[in-house]
Scaffold this active site. Structure first.
Site, PDB file in Angstrom:
ATOM      1  N   SER A 118       0.835  -1.204   0.000  1.00 36.34           N
ATOM      2  CA  SER A 118       0.000   0.000   0.000  1.00 36.34           C
ATOM      3  C   SER A 118       0.864   1.246   0.000  1.00 36.34           C
ATOM      4  O   SER A 118       0.372   2.335  -0.302  1.00 36.34           O
ATOM      5  CB  SER A 118      -0.855   0.055   1.264  1.00 36.34           C
ATOM      6  N   HIS A 139      -1.254  -2.789  -7.091  1.00 36.96           N
ATOM      7  CA  HIS A 139      -1.965  -2.449  -5.856  1.00 36.96           C
ATOM      8  C   HIS A 139      -3.465  -2.675  -6.045  1.00 36.96           C
ATOM      9  O   HIS A 139      -4.177  -1.819  -6.565  1.00 36.96           O
ATOM     10  CB  HIS A 139      -1.647  -0.982  -5.495  1.00 36.96           C
ATOM     11  N   GLU A 151      -4.084  -0.128  -8.987  1.00 38.04           N
ATOM     12  CA  GLU A 151      -3.112   0.948  -9.180  1.00 38.04           C
ATOM     13  C   GLU A 151      -1.792   0.278  -9.576  1.00 38.04           C
ATOM     14  O   GLU A 151      -1.297  -0.584  -8.854  1.00 38.04           O
ATOM     15  CB  GLU A 151      -2.936   1.668  -7.830  1.00 38.04           C
ATOM     16  N   ASN A 189      -3.744   5.999  -1.609  1.00 37.67           N
ATOM     17  CA  ASN A 189      -3.579   6.215  -0.173  1.00 37.67           C
ATOM     18  C   ASN A 189      -3.134   7.620   0.176  1.00 37.67           C
ATOM     19  O   ASN A 189      -3.366   8.088   1.288  1.00 37.67           O
ATOM     20  CB  ASN A 189      -2.629   5.177   0.407  1.00 37.67           C
TER      21      ASN A 189
HETATM   22  N1  LIG Z   1      -5.926  -4.616   3.823  1.00 36.66           N
HETATM   23  C1  LIG Z   1      -6.149  -3.817   2.785  1.00 36.66           C
HETATM   24  O1  LIG Z   1      -7.257  -3.253   2.625  1.00 36.66           O
HETATM   25  C2  LIG Z   1      -5.070  -3.602   1.760  1.00 36.66           C
HETATM   26  C3  LIG Z   1      -5.417  -2.955   0.554  1.00 36.66           C
HETATM   27  C4  LIG Z   1      -4.425  -2.836  -0.445  1.00 36.66           C
HETATM   28  C5  LIG Z   1      -3.148  -3.320  -0.210  1.00 36.66           C
HETATM   29  N2  LIG Z   1      -2.830  -3.913   0.995  1.00 36.66           N
HETATM   30  C6  LIG Z   1      -1.473  -4.444   1.160  1.00 36.66           C
HETATM   31  O2  LIG Z   1      -1.516  -5.845   0.976  1.00 36.66           O
HETATM   32  C7  LIG Z   1      -0.490  -6.480   1.759  1.00 36.66           C
HETATM   33  C8  LIG Z   1      -1.132  -7.524   2.659  1.00 36.66           C
HETATM   34  O3  LIG Z   1      -2.051  -6.882   3.513  1.00 36.66           O
HETATM   35  P1  LIG Z   1      -3.233  -7.709   4.209  1.00 36.66           P
HETATM   36  O4  LIG Z   1      -4.219  -6.702   4.699  1.00 36.66           O
HETATM   37  O5  LIG Z   1      -3.673  -8.832   3.330  1.00 36.66           O
HETATM   38  O6  LIG Z   1      -2.444  -8.312   5.479  1.00 36.66           O
HETATM   39  P2  LIG Z   1      -2.848  -9.556   6.408  1.00 36.66           P
HETATM   40  O7  LIG Z   1      -2.253  -9.276   7.729  1.00 36.66           O
HETATM   41  O8  LIG Z   1      -4.313  -9.843   6.311  1.00 36.66           O
HETATM   42  O9  LIG Z   1      -2.091 -10.800   5.701  1.00 36.66           O
HETATM   43  C9  LIG Z   1      -0.701 -10.880   5.591  1.00 36.66           C
HETATM   44  C10 LIG Z   1      -0.326 -12.343   5.403  1.00 36.66           C
HETATM   45  O10 LIG Z   1       1.082 -12.399   5.095  1.00 36.66           O
HETATM   46  C11 LIG Z   1       1.586 -13.576   5.710  1.00 36.66           C
HETATM   47  N3  LIG Z   1       3.042 -13.472   5.791  1.00 36.66           N
HETATM   48  C12 LIG Z   1       3.788 -12.764   6.673  1.00 36.66           C
HETATM   49  N4  LIG Z   1       5.095 -12.947   6.412  1.00 36.66           N
HETATM   50  C13 LIG Z   1       5.186 -13.790   5.354  1.00 36.66           C
HETATM   51  C14 LIG Z   1       6.267 -14.364   4.618  1.00 36.66           C
HETATM   52  N5  LIG Z   1       7.529 -14.097   4.943  1.00 36.66           N
HETATM   53  N6  LIG Z   1       5.982 -15.201   3.608  1.00 36.66           N
HETATM   54  C15 LIG Z   1       4.691 -15.484   3.281  1.00 36.66           C
HETATM   55  N7  LIG Z   1       3.622 -14.961   3.932  1.00 36.66           N
HETATM   56  C16 LIG Z   1       3.872 -14.123   4.951  1.00 36.66           C
HETATM   57  C17 LIG Z   1       0.875 -13.633   7.048  1.00 36.66           C
HETATM   58  O11 LIG Z   1       0.929 -14.949   7.607  1.00 36.66           O
HETATM   59  C18 LIG Z   1      -0.547 -13.208   6.659  1.00 36.66           C
HETATM   60  O12 LIG Z   1      -1.340 -14.343   6.304  1.00 36.66           O
HETATM   61  C19 LIG Z   1       0.214  -5.349   2.514  1.00 36.66           C
HETATM   62  O13 LIG Z   1       1.348  -4.978   1.799  1.00 36.66           O
HETATM   63  C20 LIG Z   1      -0.841  -4.225   2.525  1.00 36.66           C
HETATM   64  O14 LIG Z   1      -0.264  -2.954   2.608  1.00 36.66           O
HETATM   65  C21 LIG Z   1      -3.765  -4.076   1.968  1.00 36.66           C
END
Ligand SMILES: NC(=O)c1ccc[n+]([C@@H]2O[C@H](COP(=O)([O-])OP(=O)(O)OC[C@H]3O[C@@H](n4cnc5c(N)ncnc54)[C@H](O)[C@@H]3O)[C@@H](O)[C@H]2O)c1
Length: 295
Positions: A118, A139, A151, A189
């Protein structure tokens, strides 16, 4: 591109895996935790069930989508013979740099390496990869199977060829890709997070309650969801870390996270995923809320 690896089976990773698999791509879904993989696959299955019940897809489409996904707990095994990796692991710079070093060591030189970050700099992520022209930001928005926007972030060295093929691929997923350059918060963002932070500040200052603030923005500005509910949905830890990246990147106090947001994150109140944020999500309420997002 046929074979995709998605790293991280959390909120975003399972949605990204679902979307690629629904459009016929073979997906390797990789997470360090078996529990996250199980939870991610259950979420995908539940979301597909909802699509079947609304007659958006058939039961056979659901089976085909699930059959397109294989789970792994090991990056080197999961990224063999892969055309594109979409990394969607926890929003933490060191963690992502470590993952991209592993991708550099284990993927072929032609594999495109995308991050769903993000806010973390794509240029910084690309700096640990031997050929940074193949690193790009992809993104997706939450919930991925529903939201049309992707994005596409060009890092300093991202090539035109890689950008064009990721734009085309996004269209094949029935998404609308929009290109942006690599500066903190990109476009989405940079505009959204100051609004969410200001809504939290408004609540923190006692101007109005949670429901009242969300109602003003929903009914007054025609937003489909209020900013505090949206923050719960995104994850308060994710919002906090995006604001920190923008604060550091621009050296501008207007992006400093509200102290209440910092406190809630420290207290483990992360929104829907932890069961409590600005709203309460007990098991039954949580199911209702999540299903409302997919209606
Ligand atoms: N939540 C949102 O609305 C949103 C929107 C757009 C982008 N993002 C981005 O997406 C990414 C994930 O966010 P999320 O909300 O899904 O997080 P989340 O916490 O729901 O999930 C993250 C996952 O990554 C796993 N993980 C951690 N370290 C790891 C590794 N070394 N190898 C493999 N898996 C690993 C964790 O076990 C977990 O299942 C982030 O970069 C976030 O900024 C999030």
């Amino acid at each position: 591109m046929k074979n995709i690896a998605v790293i991280g089976a959390g909120t975003m990773g399972n949605g990204i895996a679902h979307t690629f698999a629904q459009f016929g791509y073979k997906v390797n879904l990789i997470d360090i935790s078996e529990e996250s993989l199980d939870k991610g696959m259950k979420t995908i299955s539940g979301n597909l069930d909802r699509m079947v019940s609304k007659e958006k897809i058939s039961a056979a489409d659901k089976e085909a989508t699930l059959n397109n996904i294989t789970t792994y707990t090991d990056i080197p095994k999961g990224v063999k013979e892969i055309d594109l990796v979409v990394e969607a692991a926890t929003e933490n710079e060191d963690l992502k740099l470590n993952i991209f070093k592993q991708l550099d060591e284990n993927c072929s030189a032609e594999t495109i390496l995308a991050s769903n970050t993000s806010s973390i700099s794509i240029t910084k992520i690309a700096s640990v990869v031997s050929n940074p022209e193949r690193v790009i930001g992809m993104h997706f928005m939450n919930p991925v199977p529903i939201m049309k926007l992707v994005e596409i972030i060009r890092g300093y060295s991202t090539s035109n060829e890689v950008t064009s093929s990721i734009m085309e691929l996004s269209e094949k997923l029935n998404k609308v890709p929009v290109e942006a350059n690599d500066y903190p918060g990109f476009v989405a963002n940079r505009i959204l997070m100051p609004m969410i932070n200001e809504a939290i500040e408004t609540y923190y200052n006692g101007v109005a309650g949670v429901k009242e603030i969300d109602t003003v923005m929903k009914l007054g500005m025609a937003h489909p969801m209020g900013p505090l509910q949206l923050a719960d949905f995104i994850g308060l830890d994710v919002c906090h870390s995006i604001l920190e990246v923008m604060y550091d990147g621009f050296k501008n106090p207007k992006y400093a996270p509200c102290p209440l947001l910092t406190n809630m994150v420290m207290a483990g109140k992360l929104g829907i995923k932890s069961g409590e944020g600005f709203y309460d999500y007990s098991e039954s309420k949580k199911a209702e809320k999540v299903s409302a997002q997919f209606s």
